[in-house]
Scaffold this motif. Structure first.
Motif, PDB file in Angstrom:
ATOM      1  N   SER A  62       0.845  -1.184   0.000  1.00 24.92           N
ATOM      2  CA  SER A  62       0.000   0.000   0.000  1.00 24.92           C
ATOM      3  C   SER A  62       0.885   1.239   0.000  1.00 24.92           C
ATOM      4  O   SER A  62       2.116   1.158   0.049  1.00 24.92           O
ATOM      5  CB  SER A  62      -0.908   0.004   1.224  1.00 24.92           C
ATOM      6  OG  SER A  62      -0.144   0.206   2.397  1.00 24.92           O
ATOM      7  N   SER A  63       0.249   2.390  -0.054  1.00 23.12           N
ATOM      8  CA  SER A  63       1.013   3.641  -0.040  1.00 23.12           C
ATOM      9  C   SER A  63       1.824   3.752   1.238  1.00 23.12           C
ATOM     10  O   SER A  63       2.867   4.381   1.280  1.00 23.12           O
ATOM     11  CB  SER A  63       0.056   4.830  -0.178  1.00 23.12           C
ATOM     12  OG  SER A  63      -0.951   4.770   0.824  1.00 23.12           O
ATOM     13  N   LEU A 100      -1.989  -4.006   0.402  1.00 20.41           N
ATOM     14  CA  LEU A 100      -3.309  -3.710  -0.123  1.00 20.41           C
ATOM     15  C   LEU A 100      -3.763  -4.894  -0.976  1.00 20.41           C
ATOM     16  O   LEU A 100      -3.059  -5.330  -1.891  1.00 20.41           O
ATOM     17  CB  LEU A 100      -3.289  -2.433  -0.952  1.00 20.41           C
ATOM     18  CG  LEU A 100      -4.654  -1.921  -1.427  1.00 20.41           C
ATOM     19  CD1 LEU A 100      -5.528  -1.536  -0.229  1.00 20.41           C
ATOM     20  CD2 LEU A 100      -4.486  -0.720  -2.355  1.00 20.41           C
ATOM     21  N   LYS A 152     -11.332  -3.495  -1.688  1.00 17.52           N
ATOM     22  CA  LYS A 152      -9.928  -3.315  -1.326  1.00 17.52           C
ATOM     23  C   LYS A 152      -9.793  -3.461   0.186  1.00 17.52           C
ATOM     24  O   LYS A 152     -10.562  -2.877   0.951  1.00 17.52           O
ATOM     25  CB  LYS A 152      -9.407  -1.957  -1.788  1.00 17.52           C
ATOM     26  CG  LYS A 152      -9.355  -1.823  -3.314  1.00 17.52           C
ATOM     27  CD  LYS A 152      -8.721  -0.501  -3.728  1.00 17.52           C
ATOM     28  CE  LYS A 152      -8.699  -0.357  -5.252  1.00 17.52           C
ATOM     29  NZ  LYS A 152      -7.823  -1.345  -5.891  1.00 17.52           N
ATOM     30  N   GLU A 173      -6.938  -3.341   3.361  1.00 15.71           N
ATOM     31  CA  GLU A 173      -5.584  -3.052   3.822  1.00 15.71           C
ATOM     32  C   GLU A 173      -5.263  -3.983   4.980  1.00 15.71           C
ATOM     33  O   GLU A 173      -6.115  -4.292   5.809  1.00 15.71           O
ATOM     34  CB  GLU A 173      -5.457  -1.587   4.253  1.00 15.71           C
ATOM     35  CG  GLU A 173      -4.008  -1.151   4.388  1.00 15.71           C
ATOM     36  CD  GLU A 173      -3.834   0.359   4.237  1.00 15.71           C
ATOM     37  OE1 GLU A 173      -2.717   0.833   4.454  1.00 15.71           O
ATOM     38  OE2 GLU A 173      -4.833   1.043   3.909  1.00 15.71           O
TER      39      GLU A 173
END
Length: 512
Positions: free
Chosen positions: A276-277, A283, A291, A293
């Motif tokens: 993920s970011s 993710l 989606k 996380e």
């Protein structure tokens, strides 16, 4: 502070076991299990036909011995499935009588030294001589992996390799002994050579322990909880469950759905697993566009499926190296008078295809009504296993599932007639085509798993478990999922970027 979220991919026995142990040992963690279908338990599937006859489309019996057996028995006890256990004593005919089809005849394997010396069937020709000579065979200077066939041919002879070990490879892996790795499929054989210079000498001295210190300690912990019961169960040859083996994944599902910290989501095929970011989490994207996380991901998916959902830039090696074979499983039930085979063993296997089996593509037939020591009242049940590494021999270019199922039934009935003399039509039957059901640990598998372990250490948030890696049996899958969960919690690797547990740590500890 929000509790860590752990997502488990795959609702087979490995994924269910990982979720079960996490829920039991870490109730503070939020657990999410994603399964692509509406069925849990993977290849474990029990069905009753007309509410009369129990058919198993996948595994049907469990080995209770060893570390995996002790851990599995502990799980069965905690799930209150012990009251449904059926155990087969080691002295029962189904435990002592094993058969191999050889040149169109069923040969009963010797059950002891006396049988081997004085009542040896044709399939055992030259075997006794090979056993006597084996301790004097030279050993290689360096430890290298080789095929199961090459190892046995080198230490014994090609007769033993093709007929006996070839049949064993059919029964356990539905595989080809000329392709399978000896170190990864039957590591005890290779370990005996390395330690004692001889398989025979090693076996006579009790073999070589292949269990890690952690595995032995965990098994001892399980045995100490119910010592008398564990001892009784581990002395059985095999165990099963009266309602069918599917009672195990169904009990796990019920347990998980009752836990407030567990979300068990079916019909959620995962299409993408990426970072993920936030570098500290992953993710997950599903086919429906959902989606999720997660601080940590445990993949219990087959390795080639895991490879398909990783980004192209993923640096994880070897996930698609091993092929997986398709197996057609045909269940047959006859009226007792129609199928009196006079054989009281577990079933028969067929040798390697190079020996010219009478029914090409048939791997073996299990005598279900006898294998668990329970005779049906008025029916006799059998299960034929067809295909595997010999798929093309059985099915050629057939692609459609209906065509394959029809051909599988015909081959099963041909095997019943040719090998067992049963010419009657079954009263009940069903055929299942299990696509990509068994991984084939090819030569070099152990080294590849070491390299995968080192690569996974760089991903931080991903661990793996399941049949693709360290063992295909149900006890193996349960054991490795529990070891993974215990390691994750003990080391504190969930949501912690400074600690890593891959699930493949055992590959770095070798009896060689």
């Amino acid at each position: 502070m929000m509790p860590p979220v752990v997502t488990i991919l795959g609702g087979g026995i490995s994924g269910l076991s990982a979720a079960y142990y996490l829920a039991r040992l870490a109730p503070q963690i939020h657990i999410r299990l994603l399964e692509a279908t509406d069925h849990v338990g993977g290849w474990i599937k029990s069905e009753k036909v007309n509410d009369k006859v129990l058919f198993e489309a996948g595994p049907r019996t469990l080995r209770p011995k060893g570390t995996g057996g002790a851990i599995l028995l502990d799980m069965l006890k905690d799930l209150h499935l012990d009251q449904h256990i059926v155990s087969v004593p080691k002295k029962h005919p189904s435990a002592q009588h094993r058969y191999i089809e050889y040149k169109g005849q069923i040969n009963q394997l010797p059950s002891g030294l006396s049988d081997l010396l004085f009542n040896s069937p044709p399939i055992m020709d030259s075997v006794m001589g090979a056993i006597m000579k084996e301790p004097f065979q030279p050993c290689p200077n360096h430890v290298t992996d080789e095929s199961l066939y090459d190892f046995i041919q080198r230490r014994f002879n090609s007769q033993v390799a093709l007929n006996l070990i070839g049949a064993l490879a059919h029964g356990v892996y539905a595989g080809d002994c000329k392709q399978l790795s000896v170190q990864s499929t039957f590591p005890l054989l290779a370990a005996c050579e390395q330690k004692y210079g001889s398989v025979v000498k090693g076996m006579m001295r009790g073999g070589v322990s292949l269990d890690t210190t952690k595995e032995l300690a965990l098994a001892a912990q399980c045995e100490a909880r119910y010592p008398i019961w564990q001892h009784e169960m581990q002395n059985a040859s095999v165990i099963g469950l009266q309602p069918g083996l599917a009672a195990l994944p169904l009990a796990l599902r019920r347990f998980l759905m009752d836990q407030p910290n567990v979300d068990l989501l079916t019909r959620q095929p995962v299409t993408l697993l990426e970072s993920s970011s936030s570098s500290s989490s992953s993710l997950i994207t599903t086919q429906s566009g959902e989606k999720y996380e997660s601080h940590h991901v445990i993949s219990a998916l087959p390795s080639h499926i895991l490879a398909s959902i990783l980004p192209p830039s993923s640096s994880l090696p070897h996930l698609t190296h091993n092929p997986r074979v398709d197996v057609a499983v045909v269940n047959l039930a006859y009226k007792k008078d129609d199928a009196n085979t006079q054989l009281d063993g577990f079933g028969f296997l067929t040798p390697h295809r190079d020996t010219g089996s009478r029914v090409p593509g048939v791997l073996g037939v299990i005598f279900d009504s006898n294998s668990m020591g329970i005779q049906d009242k008025d029916m006799v049940r059998f299960t034929a296993m067809i295909g595997g590494s010999d798929w093309d021999l059985a099915f050629g270019n057939l692609k459609e599932e209906k065509e394959v199922a029809t051909q599988a039934l015909a081959l099963a009935q041909q095997a019943m007639s040719t090998c067992l003399g049963v010419d009657a039509s079954p009263t009940y039957h069903q055929a299942h085509v299990l696509r990509q059901c068994l991984p084939q640990y090819l030569v070099g598998h152990s080294k590849r798993m070491q390299e995968l372990h080192l690569a996974l250490q760089q991903r931080m948030c991903l661990s793996v478990t399941g049949a693709s890696y360290l063992g295909v049996s149900v006890p193996d899958c349960v054991k490795h999922s529990r070891l993974l969960v215990e390691d994750l919690l003990e080391i504190g690797a969930l949501g912690n970027q400074s600690s890593v547990v891959t699930g493949l740590e055992k590959t770095m500890i070798s009896p060689w």
